[in-house]
Design an enzyme around this catalytic site. Structure first.
Site, PDB file in Angstrom:
ATOM      1  N   GLU A 301      32.189  71.932  28.304  1.00  0.00           N
ATOM      2  CA  GLU A 301      31.450  71.907  29.567  1.00  0.00           C
ATOM      3  C   GLU A 301      30.197  72.767  29.504  1.00  0.00           C
ATOM      4  OE1 GLU A 301      32.017  69.917  31.872  1.00  0.00           O
ATOM      5  OE2 GLU A 301      34.100  69.285  31.675  1.00  0.00           O
ATOM      6  N   ARG A 305      26.464  70.973  29.882  1.00  0.00           N
ATOM      7  CA  ARG A 305      25.779  71.301  31.135  1.00  0.00           C
ATOM      8  C   ARG A 305      24.710  72.381  30.941  1.00  0.00           C
ATOM      9  NH1 ARG A 305      30.078  70.446  36.076  1.00  0.00           N
ATOM     10  NH2 ARG A 305      31.724  69.422  34.886  1.00  0.00           N
ATOM     11  N   ASP A 434      36.685  59.400  26.098  1.00  0.00           N
ATOM     12  CA  ASP A 434      35.545  58.548  26.452  1.00  0.00           C
ATOM     13  C   ASP A 434      34.277  58.830  25.658  1.00  0.00           C
ATOM     14  OD1 ASP A 434      35.512  61.011  27.724  1.00  0.00           O
ATOM     15  OD2 ASP A 434      34.765  60.253  29.634  1.00  0.00           O
ATOM     16  N   GLU A 569      28.969  57.535  36.378  1.00  0.00           N
ATOM     17  CA  GLU A 569      29.050  56.562  35.282  1.00  0.00           C
ATOM     18  C   GLU A 569      28.563  55.166  35.668  1.00  0.00           C
ATOM     19  OE1 GLU A 569      31.322  60.026  34.337  1.00  0.00           O
ATOM     20  OE2 GLU A 569      31.582  58.653  36.032  1.00  0.00           O
ATOM     21  N   THR A 658      25.894  63.389  27.406  1.00  0.00           N
ATOM     22  CA  THR A 658      26.919  62.865  28.296  1.00  0.00           C
ATOM     23  C   THR A 658      26.894  63.500  29.676  1.00  0.00           C
ATOM     24  OG1 THR A 658      29.274  62.212  28.335  1.00  0.00           O
ATOM     25  CG2 THR A 658      28.767  64.502  27.720  1.00  0.00           C
TER      26      THR A 658
END
Length: 670
Positions: A301, A305, A434, A569, A658
């Site tokens: 994360e 980010r 994913d 998404e 992502t």
């Protein structure tokens, strides 16, 4: 015949008045009913009591849904707010010029200039992105409905005698009453699914007549800018410098204490041309963002980010300040890779320089360890220090040669000690796996299409999806991606899987098989239907798909999966599909989704909230949390979808990580 019981008798009550009339008083009725009750068998009495108890329990459970609840509530900002914004101060910056720096007068070049050599630590041939110049396009606008089409809701939104808008309480939040807004304009029109005529295409205006005559069409991209400002207002007022906003309680939530929402939104503000907000956030990063804290952060994360956000902002602005911050946090995350297997730990103490697995397991998820490569590889290219890229490339090499795959599909967990897959036999494109597939393709694109091993793994995985996970619903023939558990198929699809249509389309754009685009178009329609078939117009976190023709509904949702976290998404994939096809329907679908966010998730005092029940528009159960990715991804992709400038973050020059942060595609020779 049965002999009469000695207790059976007929009684006659005579009133004292002696009038001889029949007494049907309450006392007599009580005695009569009691005698009948006592004559029932014990089994009969037990069954009756159980039935009454069930009625009471069901009534209690149903009581909240039967309570009156204000249904004509709008969470939307008014059209007047959009028209009243001072756009004159939000002028695009020139190439290579950061906010508040007065550039020399130069003619606007057709090609954007590179950042100055003084501003870059290493060769970087990608230009800074100029904040978008807002242009009104007839193919990307909507008009207002007639007054009659708005009905009584307009009266409820009328101003009071004092000139103030009436407010409606929504379980602790103060929600704005109905206003004449762009979202209401769209609600008054039939949805894309219901229109008899085809939607307006590029270059075609959408004529609408308002009560006072023809209205000015409203720019959808500008509506997204207004939504960002509204969300930012809530964050600035109630959660400034903290990780997440709690808009209903007007407070904040802390995860790592690194200002996640603020850093995640930096490049969004630059792309949207929000100069004032960007400068305010930059000042906080410069004075308050401190990575020397004695605290654990999640490697994945923090990478996507914080590191991704800082690198992206550096490339878009050309400001070395953001590069220095990115190098600092990237270096502090490196202890995570000091494991027996070279598969990184999930948690890092960025102050002490120590890393560890979660307290409950020595496993990491496959998605987490294989979705940090774009960021660390770019950090190596900029710093000319190979340690960052070497660490993440080694992870990909290990995963590439591991046993336990199934037609290119990977399990969800990998052990940091042994370096082997665990919990084998379960395959999904949802949570915990994913972005592995996403980063296979995007690393290949990032490198200039040189690393064939990555694209080969990606192509094999796509074929594995087609062979093992792809199904079609019985009612409307919707194509979806399910899951496989030890050979047993499950017709379950996470909203997270909706990254796949955009990824497939991106691959086709970069030369991969054309049938990937056909599959992308079918899948993105399914993702749109996950919104359109819900009563709120918002998708659940997880959908169950119907394979039986006897049921007319394509999508069902379990009670535990009915929440919506403002995820990006689907609108991300709509952005890719529109960029590559210019099909107006993708914009229309995105606009419907944006409308639903405004209607059911917008809080009047600032911010947007996740909701707990997408099946109940009267009471969507706000969860009082605005995830950082709503500003970092969802609103960014919506803005790019509605933008009429295809060169704004060109997909031939940038690849998105992502978390929606664009990083440059490496030039030849890098």
């Amino acid at each position: 015949m049965y002999a009469l019981s000695s207790k059976d008798f007929v009684s006659l009550t005579v009133t004292e008045g002696g009038d001889g009339r029949y007494n049907n008083g309450k006392q007599r009725r009580r005695q009569s009913w009691w005698r009948r009750w006592k004559q029932l068998s014990r089994l009969q009495r037990t069954l009756i009591l159980l039935l009454l108890s069930a009625v009471v329990v069901c009534g209690t459970a149903m009581y909240p849904s039967l309570m009156p609840f204000p249904t004509d509530v709008s969470l939307l900002a008014g059209e007047d707010n959009w028209k009243g914004m001072d756009t004159g101060t939000l002028k695009p910056a020139l190439p290579g010029v950061i906010p508040e720096v007065v550039p020399r007068a130069v003619p606007a070049p057709e090609k954007l200039e590179l950042p100055t050599e003084q501003n870059r630590p290493a060769p970087n041939k990608h230009r800074p992105v100029v904040p978008h110049k807002r242009q009104r396009s007839r193919g990307n606008v909507s008009g207002g409905p007639t007054k009659e089409s708005q009905g009584p809701s307009e009266e409820r939104g009328a101003e009071t005698a004092d000139g103030e808008k009436p407010l409606v309480s929504w379980r602790g939040a103060i929600i704005e009453a109905e206003q004449v807004t762009e979202a209401q304009h769209m609600e008054a029109q039939p949805s894309t699914r219901q229109r008899e005529a085809p939607p307006a295409g590029p270059g075609q205006a959408v004529p609408q007549v308002a009560a006072t005559g023809l209205t000015e069409p409203i720019d959808r991209a500008e509506a997204v800018r207004e939504a960002f400002r509204h969300a930012w207002k809530g964050y600035r007022d109630f959660a400034w410098g903290h990780d997440e906003l709690k808009p209903i309680s007007k407070s904040y939530g802390e995860w790592f204490g690194l200002g996640l929402t603020l850093v995640d939104a930096l490049d969004t503000m630059w792309i949207l041309g929000l100069k004032e907000e960007f400068e305010e956030a930059k000042k906080w990063v410069a004075t308050e963002l401190n990575f020397s804290k004695n605290m654990d952060v999640n490697l994945f994360e923090t990478t996507i980010r914080i590191l991704g956000g800082l690198l992206s902002t550096y490339h878009l602005t050309g400001d070395r300040f953001f590069f220095d911050k990115a190098k600092d946090i990237g270096t502090r995350l490196m202890p995570a890779f000091k494991t027996p297997s070279k598969i990184p730990y999930s948690d890092v103490n960025i102050g002490q320089g120590k890393a560890r697995p979660p307290r409950w397991t020595s496993d990491s998820t496959v998605a987490e360890v294989t979705s940090i490569q774009l960021e660390f590889r770019e950090l190596s290219r900029l710093t000319q220090d190979p340690q960052f890229q070497n660490a993440v490339d080694e992870v990909m090499k290990i995963v590439h040669r591991l046993d336990g795959k199934h037609d290119g599909l990977v399990p969800k967990f990998i052990n940091t000690n042994s370096g082997q897959f665990t919990h084998r036999g379960v395959f999904t494109l949802g949570a915990r796996a994913d972005s592995y597939y996403e980063y296979l393709l995007k690393q290949w694109i990032q490198s200039g299409k040189k690393e064939n091993e990555l694209v080969e793994d990606y192509l094999q995985a796509v074929e594995g999806v087609k062979k093992n996970l792809l199904r079609v619903t019985a009612p409307r023939r919707l194509t979806f991606v399910g899951e496989l558990s030890h050979g047993r198929f499950s017709a379950k699809m996470d909203h997270l899987v909706c990254f796949l249509p955009g990824t497939l389309a991106l691959g086709t754009h970069h030369g991969l098989p054309a049938d990937h685009m056909e599959l992308a178009a079918r899948l993105v329609e399914t993702c749109y239907q996950m919104y359109a078939q819900m009563e709120t117009g918002l998708s659940p976190e997880i959908a169950q798909f119907n394979l039986q023709p006897r049921n007319s509904r394509d999508i069902e949702v379990k009670a535990a999966d009915r929440h919506n976290l403002l995820r990006p998404e689907t609108v991300e994939s709509l952005f890719y599909l529109y960029r590559f096809t210019q099909d107006q329907k993708y914009r229309d679908w995105g606009w419907e989704i944006f409308q639903s966010f405004n209607k059911h998730a917008r809080v009047s005092t600032g911010g947007y909230t996740s909701i707990g029940n997408v099946r109940d528009p009267a009471n969507p159960r706000p969860k009082d949390k605005m995830e950082s990715f709503f500003l970092g991804e969802t609103l960014k992709y919506l803005y790019l979808l509605f933008s009429d400038d295809p060169s704004l973050v060109s997909l031939d020059e940038y690849v998105f990580n992502t978390e929606g942060h664009p990083l440059p595609i490496w030039p030849s020779g890098s």
